[in-house]
Design a protein around this motif. Structure first.
Motif, PDB file in Angstrom:
ATOM      1  N   SER A 528       0.853  -1.177   0.000  1.00  0.00           N
ATOM      2  CA  SER A 528       0.000   0.000   0.000  1.00  0.00           C
ATOM      3  C   SER A 528       0.888   1.225   0.000  1.00  0.00           C
ATOM      4  CB  SER A 528      -0.919  -0.003   1.227  1.00  0.00           C
ATOM      5  OG  SER A 528      -1.681   1.186   1.287  1.00  0.00           O
ATOM      6  N   ASN A 529       0.943   1.921  -1.141  1.00  0.00           N
ATOM      7  CA  ASN A 529       1.819   3.088  -1.289  1.00  0.00           C
ATOM      8  C   ASN A 529       3.263   2.775  -0.929  1.00  0.00           C
ATOM      9  OD1 ASN A 529      -0.323   4.854  -2.083  1.00  0.00           O
ATOM     10  ND2 ASN A 529      -0.922   5.024   0.076  1.00  0.00           N
ATOM     11  N   GLY A 530       3.724   1.616  -1.377  1.00  0.00           N
ATOM     12  CA  GLY A 530       5.104   1.215  -1.153  1.00  0.00           C
ATOM     13  C   GLY A 530       5.319   0.444   0.131  1.00  0.00           C
ATOM     14  N   LEU A 531       4.409   0.536   1.090  1.00  0.00           N
ATOM     15  CA  LEU A 531       4.526  -0.168   2.367  1.00  0.00           C
ATOM     16  C   LEU A 531       4.096  -1.621   2.198  1.00  0.00           C
ATOM     17  CD1 LEU A 531       4.724   0.053   5.611  1.00  0.00           C
ATOM     18  CD2 LEU A 531       2.236   0.262   5.476  1.00  0.00           C
ATOM     19  N   TYR A 532       4.926  -2.568   2.631  1.00  0.00           N
ATOM     20  CA  TYR A 532       4.493  -3.963   2.582  1.00  0.00           C
ATOM     21  C   TYR A 532       4.372  -4.589   3.963  1.00  0.00           C
ATOM     22  CZ  TYR A 532       9.223  -6.020   3.193  1.00  0.00           C
ATOM     23  OH  TYR A 532      10.443  -6.433   3.677  1.00  0.00           O
ATOM     24  N   ALA A 533       4.830  -3.887   5.030  1.00  0.00           N
ATOM     25  CA  ALA A 533       4.660  -4.447   6.368  1.00  0.00           C
ATOM     26  C   ALA A 533       4.797  -3.363   7.422  1.00  0.00           C
ATOM     27  CB  ALA A 533       5.679  -5.551   6.626  1.00  0.00           C
ATOM     28  N   TYR A 534       3.895  -3.449   8.420  1.00  0.00           N
ATOM     29  CA  TYR A 534       4.098  -2.698   9.658  1.00  0.00           C
ATOM     30  C   TYR A 534       4.942  -3.591  10.558  1.00  0.00           C
ATOM     31  CZ  TYR A 534       0.414   0.484   8.103  1.00  0.00           C
ATOM     32  OH  TYR A 534      -0.336   1.404   7.396  1.00  0.00           O
ATOM     33  N   GLY A 535       6.249  -3.429  10.469  1.00  0.00           N
ATOM     34  CA  GLY A 535       7.201  -4.320  11.114  1.00  0.00           C
ATOM     35  C   GLY A 535       8.288  -4.664  10.124  1.00  0.00           C
ATOM     36  N   VAL A 536       9.116  -5.643  10.468  1.00  0.00           N
ATOM     37  CA  VAL A 536      10.212  -6.053   9.589  1.00  0.00           C
ATOM     38  C   VAL A 536      10.223  -7.586   9.473  1.00  0.00           C
ATOM     39  CG1 VAL A 536      11.702  -4.031   9.833  1.00  0.00           C
ATOM     40  CG2 VAL A 536      11.778  -5.783  11.580  1.00  0.00           C
ATOM     41  N   PRO A 537       9.257  -8.156   8.754  1.00  0.00           N
ATOM     42  CA  PRO A 537       9.200  -9.626   8.638  1.00  0.00           C
ATOM     43  C   PRO A 537      10.429 -10.227   7.979  1.00  0.00           C
ATOM     44  CG  PRO A 537       7.694  -8.563   7.086  1.00  0.00           C
ATOM     45  CD  PRO A 537       8.160  -7.501   8.014  1.00  0.00           C
ATOM     46  N   PHE A 538      11.143  -9.457   7.153  1.00  0.00           N
ATOM     47  CA  PHE A 538      12.358  -9.965   6.517  1.00  0.00           C
ATOM     48  C   PHE A 538      13.410 -10.307   7.565  1.00  0.00           C
ATOM     49  CE2 PHE A 538      16.217  -9.407   3.755  1.00  0.00           C
ATOM     50  CZ  PHE A 538      15.907 -10.405   2.836  1.00  0.00           C
ATOM     51  N   TRP A 539      13.315  -9.679   8.732  1.00  0.00           N
ATOM     52  CA  TRP A 539      14.204  -9.969   9.864  1.00  0.00           C
ATOM     53  C   TRP A 539      13.445 -10.658  11.000  1.00  0.00           C
ATOM     54  CZ3 TRP A 539      17.678  -4.992  10.658  1.00  0.00           C
ATOM     55  CH2 TRP A 539      18.627  -4.933   9.611  1.00  0.00           C
ATOM     56  N   GLY A 540      12.393 -11.369  10.651  1.00  0.00           N
ATOM     57  CA  GLY A 540      11.666 -12.121  11.663  1.00  0.00           C
ATOM     58  C   GLY A 540      10.874 -11.247  12.619  1.00  0.00           C
ATOM     59  N   ASN A 541      10.486 -10.035  12.170  1.00  0.00           N
ATOM     60  CA  ASN A 541       9.758  -9.087  13.024  1.00  0.00           C
ATOM     61  C   ASN A 541      10.430  -8.914  14.387  1.00  0.00           C
ATOM     62  OD1 ASN A 541       7.660  -8.150  11.342  1.00  0.00           O
ATOM     63  ND2 ASN A 541       6.563 -10.085  11.597  1.00  0.00           N
ATOM     64  N   CYS A 542      11.749  -8.720  14.304  1.00  0.00           N
ATOM     65  CA  CYS A 542      12.562  -8.652  15.523  1.00  0.00           C
ATOM     66  C   CYS A 542      12.403  -7.373  16.309  1.00  0.00           C
ATOM     67  CB  CYS A 542      14.048  -8.785  15.153  1.00  0.00           C
ATOM     68  SG  CYS A 542      14.675  -7.394  14.167  1.00  0.00           S
ATOM     69  N   CYS A 543      11.954  -6.269  15.634  1.00  0.00           N
ATOM     70  CA  CYS A 543      12.460  -5.004  16.128  1.00  0.00           C
ATOM     71  C   CYS A 543      11.422  -3.954  16.475  1.00  0.00           C
ATOM     72  CB  CYS A 543      13.454  -4.441  15.125  1.00  0.00           C
ATOM     73  SG  CYS A 543      14.899  -5.517  14.928  1.00  0.00           S
ATOM     74  N   ALA A 544      10.188  -4.391  16.820  1.00  0.00           N
ATOM     75  CA  ALA A 544       9.315  -3.466  17.540  1.00  0.00           C
ATOM     76  C   ALA A 544       9.651  -3.659  19.009  1.00  0.00           C
ATOM     77  CB  ALA A 544       7.851  -3.779  17.270  1.00  0.00           C
ATOM     78  N   ARG A 545      10.039  -2.607  19.671  1.00  0.00           N
ATOM     79  CA  ARG A 545      10.464  -2.756  21.061  1.00  0.00           C
ATOM     80  C   ARG A 545      10.407  -1.422  21.785  1.00  0.00           C
ATOM     81  NH1 ARG A 545      16.693  -4.660  20.566  1.00  0.00           N
ATOM     82  NH2 ARG A 545      15.632  -6.425  19.603  1.00  0.00           N
ATOM     83  N   ASN A 546      10.400  -1.523  23.079  1.00  0.00           N
ATOM     84  CA  ASN A 546      10.428  -0.336  23.926  1.00  0.00           C
ATOM     85  C   ASN A 546      11.192  -0.677  25.196  1.00  0.00           C
ATOM     86  OD1 ASN A 546       8.879   0.883  26.532  1.00  0.00           O
ATOM     87  ND2 ASN A 546       9.084   2.434  24.945  1.00  0.00           N
ATOM     88  N   TYR A 547      11.999   0.249  25.664  1.00  0.00           N
ATOM     89  CA  TYR A 547      12.635   0.032  26.950  1.00  0.00           C
ATOM     90  C   TYR A 547      12.704   1.334  27.734  1.00  0.00           C
ATOM     91  CZ  TYR A 547      16.608   0.561  23.642  1.00  0.00           C
ATOM     92  OH  TYR A 547      17.448   0.934  22.610  1.00  0.00           O
ATOM     93  N   ASP A 548      12.505   1.174  29.034  1.00  0.00           N
ATOM     94  CA  ASP A 548      12.584   2.287  29.982  1.00  0.00           C
ATOM     95  C   ASP A 548      13.531   1.835  31.077  1.00  0.00           C
ATOM     96  OD1 ASP A 548      10.531   4.255  28.992  1.00  0.00           O
ATOM     97  OD2 ASP A 548       9.276   2.467  29.175  1.00  0.00           O
ATOM     98  N   ALA A 549      14.780   2.191  30.929  1.00  0.00           N
ATOM     99  CA  ALA A 549      15.816   1.736  31.849  1.00  0.00           C
ATOM    100  C   ALA A 549      16.463   2.928  32.538  1.00  0.00           C
ATOM    101  CB  ALA A 549      16.873   0.932  31.092  1.00  0.00           C
TER     102      ALA A 549
END
Length: 879
Positions: A528-549
């Motif tokens: 959709s308008n160049g977007l193929y994923a909300y996330g990074v499935p090519f990397w196993g969807n590794c990288c939605a994350r949040n940290y409060d340290a």
């Protein structure tokens, strides 16, 4: 380990008692004031006579006690001024007032970074270099990290833009990004407690402008014990303080690239005891590569106020930085030939010297935020630090040779890091097949809706879209010193807090490989308008994350320095760092059929959306501690030569890069032995100064243990690192002046290897990636004109070959690029300078994602290269 620590503590206590016991007194007393030619007091000048030395106070006054009566030679040194050597007859209480002549390229600079007491380079048992404002202006750095090219032993890869540089020292590897074992300081305190926070490297929050007096760098040595998390060294940005009245107004324009910048600074005494300095910069433009939009926009303001008292001073300062700057990540590069002898060049339509994947056609990015909210980001924000800080430093003589010093700073930091990372570069046909369509189509731009060529190059793009929610940090460094005859004893207490609050909110797009406003691409209904994923499935969807340290750091330390006689100085120091890591972190989970764009329809990318898994947050709950120590000596062969030796052991606590892997348990505890990495170093050196030259040579050895992670691609997206490294080598640094001709430079030889690897033993014995045998920088210059008011010269910056990855297959060739400069004084105080960086458009590769190629055919890899030719014109008025 406990036995070793106890033995170390006993040995250090014995050493300090021995040093103190050497104190003795004689009869003569020498005092006076040190001023410049205008009569202004010089604060911090070093005055020495025989084995005695002192530093001038806020009134420029000094006192040397215990001198033998009779004639003695007094030597006065101060950075930016010519050294004064004067014979004085001591008889009881004697007065000697001395004037010093300004000399911006003095060979006897006083060291203030990573040492117990201010001393000249010749008298210090550390390897230290400094770069003054004149040298910085000649180099015309396009980023802060480019300043470091002038410093021996430091390897900087400044190809990431204004920040995000990889920086290392003396063969200590760049296993991932940033400056893990090196601290960046501003006026003696760290910018960040950890220099390699992912997408929050310390250099992102530092800018060079006319408020800078000089940059001072110490490699190894006492950096291990006089600062936390900096065993490899300290780079200190030292600000002007208004001691000398005057200012600068500077306008710089890019002749062949888009940038306009204005700098200003002014400082002055307000009274005999009060002075101030203010300054900053503002700039805007496209930057040195063809982004297609205003990629650099913002500026900085700094101010300080100094109040002098009879026995000391207090300085207050503030800083506000709000600056957007484009961040360059790897880009498509063509490689042919063999792994051992590759040929590097640009791909069709994309110039690796001038282009970037960034595009005016791809600025808007919709994601799901860390708390499940819909969020839009602008890729044009790039690296966008917003840093408000205030602090103070104070120093007072308490009498009877007691002195107290304290520095503190509060940084409030937030912002964003967003850039484009090519996860895969291949043909349009190959990507079409992967998405089950016959061909890709243009999603936007002038060709929107038409077919994209199956033989043309295209990319999977991951948006490295990160929110810097909270990087606030506080530092306080308190020192109490006492002089016992020839022994200086310092006790210190360091307290610091560092927040690391960040969210990674990445998407995946398809994009053409094109250097001039590349378009996004569609793959049928899968996009959709160049977007193929909300996330990074090519990397196993590794990288939605949040940290409060939050990291709570405490470090008491002690240091002693003994001037055994007129020639020999011995110093010893120890530091005990302990920290508490607390907080939470959360990884990714997939939300099914989430209408992200709120259009009432579940498009293909919305069928499975990466979101932060807040329901399964994990705790961060571990403590760490480590002991650092350093022992050094300096021996003056004569008034112009010295030799030194040092052995040090220092630590570096691991922060965010310990998370999201097997090294933190579900309980929040860290796996034993991995919460801090250690560096052992030995060095011996020789220093020489003459009337027209300086020469420094340092041989070094280091042993490093490290745990880390890096983007390794593949299904997991991230590779873990757990290794030991060894490195040895030689630094050479010097300058030579013959009438109007001057040459300065440095060269570093390093032999490094991966000594052991717990996770990948196959690389043991190999050279660490991106580590060259030689790095060098040479700068000849010539003054001309009736008053020798004009200057012409050039720098040559180079490196020999290195390997792209640790498997030691694909070679990154050596390169040397030339940077001419020409400065004319148009009239009193007004000058014009032309700087050309990389005048011959030399190709220099600094980073490659791939470790090998298919030999004897064209390959496309992802790499970062130095910028091509950029020319700037600067008009400066100094008053």
């Amino acid at each position: 380990m406990k036995k070793i620590t106890n033995l170390l503590q006993k040995t250090l206590c014995f050493t300090m008692l021995l040093l103190v016991s050497q104190a003795f007194a004689q009869s003569g007393v020498l005092s006076g004031t040190i001023t410049d030619t205008k009569g202004n007091a010089l604060i911090g000048a070093n005055v020495s006579a025989g084995s005695k030395s002192a530093t001038t106070n806020e009134n420029g006054s000094y006192t040397l006690s215990g001198l033998a009566e009779g004639k003695t030679t007094v030597t006065v040194t101060f950075i930016g001024y010519k050294t004064v050597v004067q014979e004085v007859a001591i008889k009881g209480a004697t007065t000697a007032n001395i004037q010093m002549e300004d000399e911006s390229k003095s060979l006897d600079e006083v060291v203030v970074t990573g040492v117990v007491r201010q001393r000249t380079k010749l008298q210090s048992s550390v390897s230290v270099s400094s770069v003054n404002t004149a040298q910085i202006e000649q180099a015309a750095p396009r980023s802060t990290a480019e300043i470091f090219r002038s410093i021996a032993g430091i390897k900087a890869e400044p190809t990431g833009g204004e920040g995000n540089a990889n920086i290392t020292v003396r063969g200590i590897p760049i296993a991932s990004g940033g400056a893990k074992f090196l601290q960046l300081h501003e006026d003696g305190l760290p910018v960040m407690q950890f220099g390699d926070v992912a997408f929050g490297n310390a250099d992102i929050f530092v800018r060079n402008d006319q408020t800078l007096a000089r940059v001072e760098a110490i490699r190894g040595g006492s950096a291990s014990t006089l600062a936390s998390n900096s065993p490899a060294g300290i780079i200190n940005f030292i600000s002007k303080d208004g001691k000398k009245e005057g200012g600068t107004l500077m306008q710089q324009v890019g002749v062949d690239f888009g940038q306009t910048r204005t700098d200003f600074e002014y400082g002055s005494p307000l009274s005999e005891s009060l002075r101030f300095h203010v300054g900053g910069f503002y700039r805007q433009g496209e930057g040195p590569r063809n982004a297609g939009y205003t990629a650099n926009l913002g500026g900085q303001f700094k101010a300080n106020l100094t109040k002098e008292f009879k026995n000391g001073y207090v300085r207050l300062y503030v800083k506000y930085l709000n600056d957007k700057s484009i961040g360059y990540l790897p880009m498509p590069v063509k490689v042919s030939g063999t792994n051992a002898n590759p040929n590097w060049s640009s791909v069709n339509g994309f110039d690796i010297l001038q282009d970037t994947p960034h595009s005016a056609l791809f600025l808007d990015n919709l994601t799901i935020g860390a708390d499940g909210e819909r969020r839009r980001s602008n890729i044009g924000d790039g690296m966008h630090p917003i840093n408000t800080s205030f602090g103070a430093e104070m120093s007072f003589d308490l009498g009877d040779d007691w002195k107290v010093e304290n520095r503190f700073r509060q940084n409030y930091i937030k912002g964003r890091f967003v850039s484009l990372f090519p996860a895969e570069v291949t043909t349009g046909g190959a990507l079409a097949t992967a998405f089950g369509v016959s061909n890709l189509t243009y999603a936007n731009g002038p060709l929107a809706g038409t077919n994209f060529g199956n033989n043309s190059l295209a990319m999977r793009i991951h948006t490295f879209d990160t929110e810097i929610n909270n990087f606030n940090n506080f530092t306080n460094d308190l020192k109490l010193s006492k002089k016992f005859g020839d022994v200086d004893l310092t006790l210190g207490y360091y307290r610091a807090f560092q927040n690391i609050g960040m969210s990674w909110l990445w998407n995946s797009y398809l994009m053409e490989v094109k250097g001039d406003n590349a378009a996004l691409l569609n793959a049928g209904t899968a996009t959709s308008n160049g977007l193929y994923a909300y996330g990074v499935p090519f990397w196993g969807n590794c990288c939605a994350r949040n940290y409060d340290a939050n990291y709570d750091i405490t470090a008491p330390y002690a240091a002693a320095q003994w001037k055994a006689n007129e020639k020999l100085t011995v110093d010893a120091s120890v530091r005990f760092d302990s920290g508490k890591a607390r907080g939470t972190y959360a990884g990714a989970t997939q939300a099914v059929n989430l209408d992200v764009n709120n259009n009432g329809v579940i498009d293909s990318p919305e069928a499975s959306v990466s979101v932060v898994d807040n329901a399964n947050r994990k705790p961060i709950n571990y403590d760490y501690d480590y002991t650092s120590y350093s022992l050094g000596l300096n021996y003056l062969l004569n008034e112009n030569q010295s030799v030194f030796g040092r052995y040090s052991r220092g630590g570096r606590a691991n922060a965010d890069r310990l998370l999201f892997g097997p090294n933190v348990l579900n309980s929040g505890a860290a796996v034993g032995g991995l919460s801090a990495d250690m560096v052992d170093q030995a060095e011996i050196g020789y220093k020489r100064r003459g009337t027209n030259h300086t020469f420094y040579a340092t041989a070094f050895y280091s042993k490093v243990s490290e745990q880390n992670w890096d983007f390794g691609g593949g299904a997991g997206g991230i590779r873990q690192i757990q290794r030991e490294y060894n490195a040895m080598g030689l630094e050479l640094e010097g300058s030579y002046r013959m009438k109007d001709f001057n040459i300065m430079g440095n060269v570093t030889y390093t032999k490094a290897e991966i000594a052991s690897d717990a996770l990948n033993p196959a690389v043991e014995g190999n050279r660490p990636r991106r580590q060259a045998d030689f790095i060098y920088n040479i700068v000849p210059s010539y003054k001309f004109g009736g008053k020798r008011q004009h200057l012409v010269g050039f720098s040559v910056i180079g490196t020999t070959k290195a390997y792209a990855q640790d498997d030691n297959k694909l070679v990154m060739p050596g390169y040397a690029y030339v940077n001419p400069f020409l400065s004319f004084e148009l009239t009193q105080g007004l000058s014009a300078t032309v700087n050309i960086n990389n005048v011959f458009d030399t190709i220099g590769i600094t980073e490659v994602e791939e470790g090998s190629i298919i030999e004897n055919q064209d390959n496309i890899v992802r790499a970062r290269a130095i910028n091509g030719r950029t020319t700037s014109l600067t008009l400066a008025y100094r008053f």
